[in-house]
Design a protein around this motif. Sequence first.
Motif, PDB file in Angstrom:
ATOM      1  N   SER A  87      16.790   9.607  10.272  1.00 26.24           N
ATOM      2  CA  SER A  87      17.219   9.206   8.927  1.00 26.24           C
ATOM      3  C   SER A  87      15.980   9.007   8.073  1.00 26.24           C
ATOM      4  CB  SER A  87      18.031   7.909   8.990  1.00 26.24           C
ATOM      5  OG  SER A  87      18.420   7.494   7.695  1.00 26.24           O
ATOM      6  N   ARG A  88      16.053   9.434   6.819  1.00 29.34           N
ATOM      7  CA  ARG A  88      14.927   9.280   5.907  1.00 29.34           C
ATOM      8  C   ARG A  88      15.243   8.182   4.900  1.00 29.34           C
ATOM      9  NH1 ARG A  88      11.257  12.762   7.082  1.00 29.34           N
ATOM     10  NH2 ARG A  88       9.989  12.103   5.311  1.00 29.34           N
ATOM     11  N   MET A  89      14.222   7.393   4.567  1.00 28.36           N
ATOM     12  CA  MET A  89      14.386   6.287   3.629  1.00 28.36           C
ATOM     13  C   MET A  89      13.029   5.904   3.073  1.00 28.36           C
ATOM     14  SD  MET A  89      14.991   3.062   6.270  1.00 28.36           S
ATOM     15  CE  MET A  89      16.305   3.905   7.162  1.00 28.36           C
ATOM     16  N   PRO A  90      12.994   5.216   1.937  1.00 27.90           N
ATOM     17  CA  PRO A  90      11.713   4.676   1.472  1.00 27.90           C
ATOM     18  C   PRO A  90      11.155   3.697   2.504  1.00 27.90           C
ATOM     19  CG  PRO A  90      13.354   4.597  -0.284  1.00 27.90           C
ATOM     20  CD  PRO A  90      14.085   4.956   0.982  1.00 27.90           C
ATOM     21  N   PHE A  91       9.849   3.727   2.680  1.00 29.53           N
ATOM     22  CA  PHE A  91       9.213   2.824   3.636  1.00 29.53           C
ATOM     23  C   PHE A  91       9.559   1.372   3.310  1.00 29.53           C
ATOM     24  CE2 PHE A  91       4.878   1.547   5.642  1.00 29.53           C
ATOM     25  CZ  PHE A  91       5.490   1.315   6.860  1.00 29.53           C
ATOM     26  N   SER A  92       9.669   1.058   2.029  1.00 28.99           N
ATOM     27  CA  SER A  92       9.996  -0.312   1.625  1.00 28.99           C
ATOM     28  C   SER A  92      11.365  -0.742   2.151  1.00 28.99           C
ATOM     29  CB  SER A  92       9.951  -0.452   0.104  1.00 28.99           C
ATOM     30  OG  SER A  92      10.868   0.450  -0.499  1.00 28.99           O
TER      31      SER A  92
ATOM     32  N   ARG B  67       0.808  -1.218   0.000  1.00 30.72           N
ATOM     33  CA  ARG B  67       0.000   0.000   0.000  1.00 30.72           C
ATOM     34  C   ARG B  67       0.843   1.271   0.000  1.00 30.72           C
ATOM     35  NH1 ARG B  67      -5.008   1.784   3.983  1.00 30.72           N
ATOM     36  NH2 ARG B  67      -5.858   3.288   2.488  1.00 30.72           N
ATOM     37  N   LEU B  68       1.980   1.253   0.721  1.00 29.60           N
ATOM     38  CA  LEU B  68       2.708   2.508   0.942  1.00 29.60           C
ATOM     39  C   LEU B  68       4.224   2.342   0.825  1.00 29.60           C
ATOM     40  CD1 LEU B  68       0.611   3.614   4.040  1.00 29.60           C
ATOM     41  CD2 LEU B  68       0.599   4.757   1.819  1.00 29.60           C
ATOM     42  N   GLY B  69       4.680   1.308   0.148  1.00 30.01           N
ATOM     43  CA  GLY B  69       6.111   1.032   0.101  1.00 30.01           C
ATOM     44  C   GLY B  69       6.955   2.151  -0.469  1.00 30.01           C
ATOM     45  N   SER B  70       6.394   2.951  -1.381  1.00 31.89           N
ATOM     46  CA  SER B  70       7.181   4.014  -2.029  1.00 31.89           C
ATOM     47  C   SER B  70       7.241   5.303  -1.223  1.00 31.89           C
ATOM     48  CB  SER B  70       6.595   4.320  -3.413  1.00 31.89           C
ATOM     49  OG  SER B  70       5.260   4.798  -3.286  1.00 31.89           O
ATOM     50  N   VAL B  71       6.482   5.383  -0.129  1.00 34.24           N
ATOM     51  CA  VAL B  71       6.459   6.600   0.687  1.00 34.24           C
ATOM     52  C   VAL B  71       7.790   6.756   1.416  1.00 34.24           C
ATOM     53  CG1 VAL B  71       5.399   7.626   2.747  1.00 34.24           C
ATOM     54  CG2 VAL B  71       3.964   6.595   0.977  1.00 34.24           C
ATOM     55  N   GLU B  72       8.288   7.986   1.524  1.00 33.15           N
ATOM     56  CA  GLU B  72       9.492   8.245   2.308  1.00 33.15           C
ATOM     57  C   GLU B  72       9.105   8.436   3.769  1.00 33.15           C
ATOM     58  OE1 GLU B  72      13.388  10.723   1.371  1.00 33.15           O
ATOM     59  OE2 GLU B  72      11.820  12.032   2.163  1.00 33.15           O
ATOM     60  N   VAL B  73       9.825   7.784   4.674  1.00 37.35           N
ATOM     61  CA  VAL B  73       9.527   7.872   6.105  1.00 37.35           C
ATOM     62  C   VAL B  73      10.785   8.253   6.867  1.00 37.35           C
ATOM     63  CG1 VAL B  73       7.655   6.184   6.002  1.00 37.35           C
ATOM     64  CG2 VAL B  73       9.996   5.415   6.475  1.00 37.35           C
ATOM     65  N   GLU B  74      10.571   8.687   8.090  1.00 34.89           N
ATOM     66  CA  GLU B  74      11.685   9.000   8.977  1.00 34.89           C
ATOM     67  C   GLU B  74      11.796   7.904  10.032  1.00 34.89           C
ATOM     68  OE1 GLU B  74      12.949  13.120  10.506  1.00 34.89           O
ATOM     69  OE2 GLU B  74      11.795  12.262  12.165  1.00 34.89           O
ATOM     70  N   VAL B  75      13.021   7.437  10.249  1.00 34.50           N
ATOM     71  CA  VAL B  75      13.301   6.362  11.186  1.00 34.50           C
ATOM     72  C   VAL B  75      14.494   6.780  12.042  1.00 34.50           C
ATOM     73  CG1 VAL B  75      13.958   3.927  11.395  1.00 34.50           C
ATOM     74  CG2 VAL B  75      12.465   4.657   9.519  1.00 34.50           C
ATOM     75  N   MET B  76      14.521   6.323  13.289  1.00 31.60           N
ATOM     76  CA  MET B  76      15.683   6.540  14.140  1.00 31.60           C
ATOM     77  C   MET B  76      16.654   5.378  13.949  1.00 31.60           C
ATOM     78  SD  MET B  76      14.957   9.378  15.531  1.00 31.60           S
ATOM     79  CE  MET B  76      13.482  10.388  15.701  1.00 31.60           C
TER      80      MET B  76
ATOM     81  N   ARG C 122       1.902  12.609   8.298  1.00 32.17           N
ATOM     82  CA  ARG C 122       1.476  13.774   7.530  1.00 32.17           C
ATOM     83  C   ARG C 122       0.763  13.342   6.248  1.00 32.17           C
ATOM     84  NH1 ARG C 122       6.335  12.465   5.722  1.00 32.17           N
ATOM     85  NH2 ARG C 122       6.955  12.964   3.593  1.00 32.17           N
ATOM     86  N   GLU C 123      -0.022  14.265   5.661  1.00 29.75           N
ATOM     87  CA  GLU C 123      -0.704  13.975   4.401  1.00 29.75           C
ATOM     88  C   GLU C 123       0.336  13.641   3.337  1.00 29.75           C
ATOM     89  OE1 GLU C 123      -3.862  13.600   4.362  1.00 29.75           O
ATOM     90  OE2 GLU C 123      -4.044  14.317   6.418  1.00 29.75           O
ATOM     91  N   GLY C 124       0.085  12.595   2.582  1.00 28.63           N
ATOM     92  CA  GLY C 124       1.044  12.153   1.575  1.00 28.63           C
ATOM     93  C   GLY C 124       2.047  11.168   2.116  1.00 28.63           C
ATOM     94  N   GLY C 125       2.064  10.951   3.447  1.00 29.47           N
ATOM     95  CA  GLY C 125       2.960   9.988   4.058  1.00 29.47           C
ATOM     96  C   GLY C 125       2.200   8.714   4.388  1.00 29.47           C
ATOM     97  N   LEU C 126       2.205   8.364   5.667  1.00 30.76           N
ATOM     98  CA  LEU C 126       1.505   7.155   6.107  1.00 30.76           C
ATOM     99  C   LEU C 126       0.082   7.449   6.567  1.00 30.76           C
ATOM    100  CD1 LEU C 126       4.350   5.376   8.141  1.00 30.76           C
ATOM    101  CD2 LEU C 126       3.766   5.139   5.713  1.00 30.76           C
ATOM    102  N   SER C 127      -0.410   8.640   6.266  1.00 27.44           N
ATOM    103  CA  SER C 127      -1.746   9.017   6.739  1.00 27.44           C
ATOM    104  C   SER C 127      -2.855   8.067   6.293  1.00 27.44           C
ATOM    105  CB  SER C 127      -2.080  10.448   6.307  1.00 27.44           C
ATOM    106  OG  SER C 127      -2.078  10.562   4.893  1.00 27.44           O
TER     107      SER C 127
END
Length: 335
Positions: A160-165, A133-142, A190-195
């Motif tokens: 650190s930012r990376m593709p959710f995938s 569903r959201l693998g291409s979204v960029e997310v922030e991870v520690m 946020r909208e456009g992220g994992l919302s």
Amino acid sequence: MNEDTSQLRPEWRQWLAENLALGVTEEDVQKVLVSSGVDPAVARAEVAAVGAHPYFRACRQVARHFGWMESLMDAYSALRAQDGGRELEVRHGVSPEEFFQRYYFGHRPVVLRGMMADWPALQRWSLTYFRERLGSVEVEVMVGRDADPEHAAFQDRHRSRMPFSDFLTLLETGTRTNDYYMVPRNENWREGGLSPLREDLRAPAGIIEPDLRQDMLTLLLGPAGTITPLHHDNMNILLGQVMGRKHVRLVPSFERHRVYPHRGTFSHVNADAPDLTLHPLYAEATVLEAVLEPGDMVFLPVGWWHWVKALDVSASVTFHHFRVPGGNTHLEPPA
């Protein structure tokens, strides 16, 4: 004490004044100084000089106020222990009225079961579902948490930012680690992220505001082995366990002096393996614990200390906008 005539370094003078004010005997602080290389005559003179200084007398008066507060909290803790305070309640079918009366306003934690039965997330959420569903979204991870004992207090060092995938691939390895974790302090909702994942959640009726805006809840996602060190939040939190299991330990807010506070909201104690030689008062702490299964919720009252360890790949959601005036009760840090 005249700084020009003192033969101790400033950090030792601070240590000396603090420990004497908190009730450590003169003999014991002198022993520590001597064992650290200070001449015995110098140690005796420094202790005498501290005791005569008006700043120290003021410091001791403040410490007495602090001591009275600890004594009151000890008495309150003993009373709560006679009122079921040594058990973490597990409840089914709690009404909103009882939740607020007994737990929210009663300042008591509770594990709630059955409140997530209508969540689509319980059936849908999996690493495969996230990827599709959201693998291409960029997310922030520690990341890099294992190398920094202070990672929880200094999260900006680890963003650190990376593709959710890519993050999901890390989780799919099955490695038990605390090195990477998606924690709440980010904008992943946020909208456009994992919302879109918010569509799979439901607000517990009558307890949490129903609209579930992105500023009203957070997502935690990580591998087995992730640890949130002993700390407290400055507001009430309702955590819902969606995927995997989490082991939680809680210590009451009114036993603050037994957890050796550090940086205000963190504890020096490793609640997974406490060193009672370093932190003897922790042996007197009331430690409540439970293992949260998918579908369980736990209410964490404002100021209550909690330690959390993921036993499996885990996804949790936290709510902090309750159906009370102002949305929550907040603990304001001292000036």
